[in-house]
Design an enzyme around this catalytic site. Sequence first.
Site, PDB file in Angstrom:
ATOM      1  N   GLY A  11       0.804  -1.461   0.015  1.00 16.84           N
ATOM      2  CA  GLY A  11       0.150   0.117  -0.114  1.00 16.84           C
ATOM      3  C   GLY A  11       0.945   1.129  -0.044  1.00 16.84           C
ATOM      4  CB  THR A  12       4.102   2.197   1.620  1.00 19.02           C
ATOM      5  OG1 THR A  12       3.430   1.924   3.095  1.00 19.02           O
ATOM      6  CG2 THR A  12       5.060   3.105   1.601  1.00 19.02           C
ATOM      7  CG  HIS A  55      -1.596  -5.346   5.225  1.00 18.84           C
ATOM      8  ND1 HIS A  55      -1.170  -4.726   4.148  1.00 18.84           N
ATOM      9  CD2 HIS A  55      -1.599  -4.750   6.505  1.00 18.84           C
ATOM     10  CE1 HIS A  55      -0.790  -3.532   4.934  1.00 18.84           C
ATOM     11  NE2 HIS A  55      -1.148  -3.604   6.448  1.00 18.84           N
ATOM     12  CB  CYS A  96       1.754   3.482  10.206  1.00 18.35           C
ATOM     13  SG  CYS A  96       0.040   3.376   9.805  1.00 18.35           S
TER      14      CYS A  96
END
Length: 380
Positions: free
Chosen positions: A79-80, A203, A325
């Site tokens: 995703g990053t 995820h 995060c």
Amino acid sequence: MTHPPTDAPIETYLDTASGEPLHPAALEVIDRARAVGYADPRRLHQPGRRSRMLLDNARASIAESLGVRTEEVTFTPSGTHAVHLGLLGLVSRRPEARVLAGAVEHSAVMHAGRWHADRGGRFETLPVDPTGRLEPTTVAAALEGGPISVLAVQTANHEVGTIQPIAEIAEAAPAVDLFVDACASGGRLALPDGWATAALSAHKWGGPAGVGVLLVRGRARWHAPFPVDDRADDRGIGFEDVAGALAAAAALRAVTDDQATTARQRRLVDRIRGAVAALPDVEVVGDPQRRLPHLVTFSCLYIDGEALVTELDRLGFSVASGSACTASTLEPSHVLAAMGVLTHGNVRVSLTRETSEADVERFLSALPGVLARLRSEVGL
């Protein structure tokens, strides 16, 4: 043979905002897909063509679940990475571009914005209200300071759950390219309209880690921001995880269709919000209504967040604290700081699809004693 002690705490995982356990639909698919989807989907031989067919099926399924076109979907390694590609691809041929982001955006967005600024561009953050909401009027006021090339705004905040008014923001800035970070809400909320690019992370909805999703509108002024070699596609992606993509697609379809679990999680979070708000010196943060259904964050006065997480973990409850995060840095949450609420002693609880009412009641029964013990240790 050793056995766990009979008084061992029940393990209760309450950190799905960091990573959801693999959905049964993903587990059912992934091993079979690995057995047949091992070849490079860009090769012309039969195993390669088979992998390409599986990858295309995964892309089509993701597109259907999100309500987008198949050609708008690209799988990324995380995703990053999808965030970085989605945002920086909109300014890769506009090095002087002015990029704005809400002050509560994910650290991946902040890092991409600063990377752009280090190369001669402009990157600014916009203030939010005490619930973490970016007001459309704030965006409109920023336009008075000069043209905006790209605005980064999340569908919902990853730490406090507040949903952003994407449609209203897009209406307030119709000529601005909108990058939408939908990682926290994928599978839980419908993807809003108005975006030029968007990013999601498998995820977070019960797909495997290591699979991100980049969405690029056909009309978007997007170009690959990083080097592209001769084995990559025009978005700079090389050999995709074919089995992971199929598992991600299966999980997304399952959770998107499962409205009963969403409703149950919302009721359980309402229960947590009410009980926690009644405790002394505890503040529940985020919008109480326009929020993600499975997530709640609260801050506890006079208590260190790391100590609180450690004590809850000792009792079997896995929760998050700090900047959700980047908690390993032990830095205060930039999200909570931007909202103007207490930044220390905060806990983020995010429910799994299996979290039961009994799990929630055990957590709520344990919490007051934990707070009392930790406060007594510092003389309160």
